[in-house]
Each structure stands twice: as C-alpha cells, then as structure tokens.
Design a protein around this motif. Structure first.
Motif, short mmCIF file in Angstrom:
data_model
loop_
_atom_site.label_atom_id
_atom_site.label_comp_id
_atom_site.label_asym_id
_atom_site.label_seq_id
_atom_site.Cartn_x
_atom_site.Cartn_y
_atom_site.Cartn_z
N ASP A 140 -3.22 6.61 8.61
CA ASP A 140 -3.58 7.84 7.79
C ASP A 140 -2.58 8.23 6.57
O ASP A 140 -3.07 8.55 5.63
N ILE A 141 -1.20 7.95 6.63
CA ILE A 141 -0.37 8.06 5.79
C ILE A 141 -0.70 7.13 4.72
O ILE A 141 -0.54 7.64 3.55
N GLN A 142 -1.31 6.23 4.84
CA GLN A 142 -1.45 5.17 3.93
C GLN A 142 -2.58 5.35 2.85
O GLN A 142 -2.82 4.49 2.02
N ASN A 143 -3.58 6.18 3.36
CA ASN A 143 -4.69 6.36 2.72
C ASN A 143 -4.67 6.82 1.47
O ASN A 143 -5.51 6.57 0.32
N ILE A 144 -3.51 7.22 0.67
CA ILE A 144 -3.19 7.50 -0.61
C ILE A 144 -3.32 6.32 -1.19
O ILE A 144 -3.96 6.57 -2.47
N LYS A 196 -4.16 -2.04 6.34
CA LYS A 196 -3.58 -1.43 7.65
C LYS A 196 -3.12 -2.10 8.91
O LYS A 196 -2.26 -1.72 9.39
N ASN A 197 -4.00 -2.97 9.08
CA ASN A 197 -3.76 -3.74 10.03
C ASN A 197 -2.60 -4.62 9.84
O ASN A 197 -1.58 -5.07 10.95
N LEU A 198 -2.32 -5.04 8.87
CA LEU A 198 -0.90 -6.09 8.44
C LEU A 198 0.23 -5.29 8.46
O LEU A 198 1.19 -5.77 8.39
N TYR A 199 0.10 -4.14 8.04
CA TYR A 199 1.04 -3.13 7.58
C TYR A 199 2.41 -3.12 8.67
O TYR A 199 3.40 -3.29 8.51
N PRO A 200 2.02 -3.07 9.88
CA PRO A 200 2.98 -2.95 10.81
C PRO A 200 3.80 -4.34 11.20
O PRO A 200 5.16 -4.36 11.33
N GLU A 223 -10.97 -1.65 -1.30
CA GLU A 223 -11.63 -0.38 -1.34
C GLU A 223 -11.30 0.33 0.08
O GLU A 223 -11.03 -0.30 0.89
N MET A 224 -11.50 1.53 0.05
CA MET A 224 -11.46 2.46 1.35
C MET A 224 -12.32 1.46 2.55
O MET A 224 -11.81 1.62 3.72
N TYR A 225 -13.35 1.00 2.16
CA TYR A 225 -14.05 0.50 3.18
C TYR A 225 -13.37 -0.73 3.83
O TYR A 225 -13.63 -1.22 5.20
#
Length: 176
Positions: A55-59, A17-21, A9-11
C-alpha cells in the motif's frame, strides 16, 4: 537475451510490488540491516505485512506524470524494476532521479541491467541523478554505475561522495 522495459500501470503494479521485498533483502546485505519485528524489511515496526508495504508503494502509480515505475522483463519473465522520479521528488536542478533500481541476482552480469538503464535514460532527456551505497560491500553496484554511465555518456558524468536525503551516498550525475 530478449529484454523489455515497460512502464507499468496500477493493474500490473503487483509485479513490481512482488519483486520489491527481494530488492529490500538485497539492500539488507549492503547496509547490514535486519527485518523489523514482523519480518518485513522496513525501518519502522509499524509495517506488519507485505500487504501494508504494498500500500505504501501505491504512490508510484498515483502520480503518472511525475513518477515512472518501469518493469524489466527478460525472456518474458519479470526480472527487475527501475523507479524514476521527477520534480518535486528530485533535488533542485535535477530533472530525473533513479529512485530504485533492481535486477534479480540470477540475471546480473549479463548486460541486462545496463541495457535496461539505457532504455529508460533514452526516454527522458535532461539532468539525471542517482545514489548508491558507497561502502565496500557495494563495490559491485558502484562499478556497475561507473561502467554503465561511462558507456552511456562517453565518460561525461560526475561522481562524488556526500550527504544526501538518504544519508551518505555515492552520487552520480549526468546530462543526456
């Protein structure tokens, strides 16, 4: 090893997002990409910080009935993610698309990725598609998907190389 695959979820989006890089860094080896002028693995120099990339990943958390961001947890520790898209974020005639799939390197080769993929596949029934890099530098990724899908579908999947919205790729399709 105990694994869990859970929809985020958003929370708790910050974990993916931390793993994405790390995922983008992994891909850089397959595609021989360098970071942009700001040290971020993005195609555009417009992205200057990891915060902007986040922020881009928020979608992924803004369309809960269309986009499904799953976190892979191994022994209680974040270990990777699987991002699943549905129409309109799929090719015509496809119900589910594996948009991104990542498992940290130290846990690869232990069956975790295949188990995680199977857990997600079992949650959604229909026509599936995924792409992977067809280059020799990604032999491990290609072999993973061949083995995973062969086991999951009893060999009832297709594999072709061709042009996609993401360039020339190996395309896997199956129905479950």
């Amino acid at each position: 090893m105990k694994i869990e695959v859970r929809l985020t979820e958003m929370y708790d989006a910050y974990i993916i997002k931390n793993l994405y890089p790390l995922y983008l860094y992994d891909l850089s080896g397959h595609y021989e990409r360098l970071p942009n002028v700001h040290g971020i693995y993005e195609e555009s120099d417009d992205i200057k910080t990891l915060h902007e990339q986040y922020d881009i990943q928020n979608i992924w958390w803004e369309k809960p009935d269309v986009l499904f961001p799953f976190l892979i947890v191994a022994e209680g520790t974040p270990a990777g993610f699987i991002l699943i898209a549905t129409p309109p974020y799929c090719n015509k005639g496809i119900d589910f698309f594996v948009n991104e799939f990542f498992l940290i390197q130290s846990l690869r080769g232990k069956g975790i990725a295949e188990r995680a993929a199977n857990i997600v596949f079992d949650q959604f029934k229909g026509k599936w598609e995924l792409f992977t890099n067809p280059l020799e530098k990604n032999i491990a990724g290609q072999q993973f998907w061949r083995k995973c899908l062969s086991n999951y579908t009893n060999g009832a999947f297709t594999e072709i190389n061709g042009e996609t919205f993401n360039g020339y790729q190996t395309i896997f399709r199956f129905v479950n």
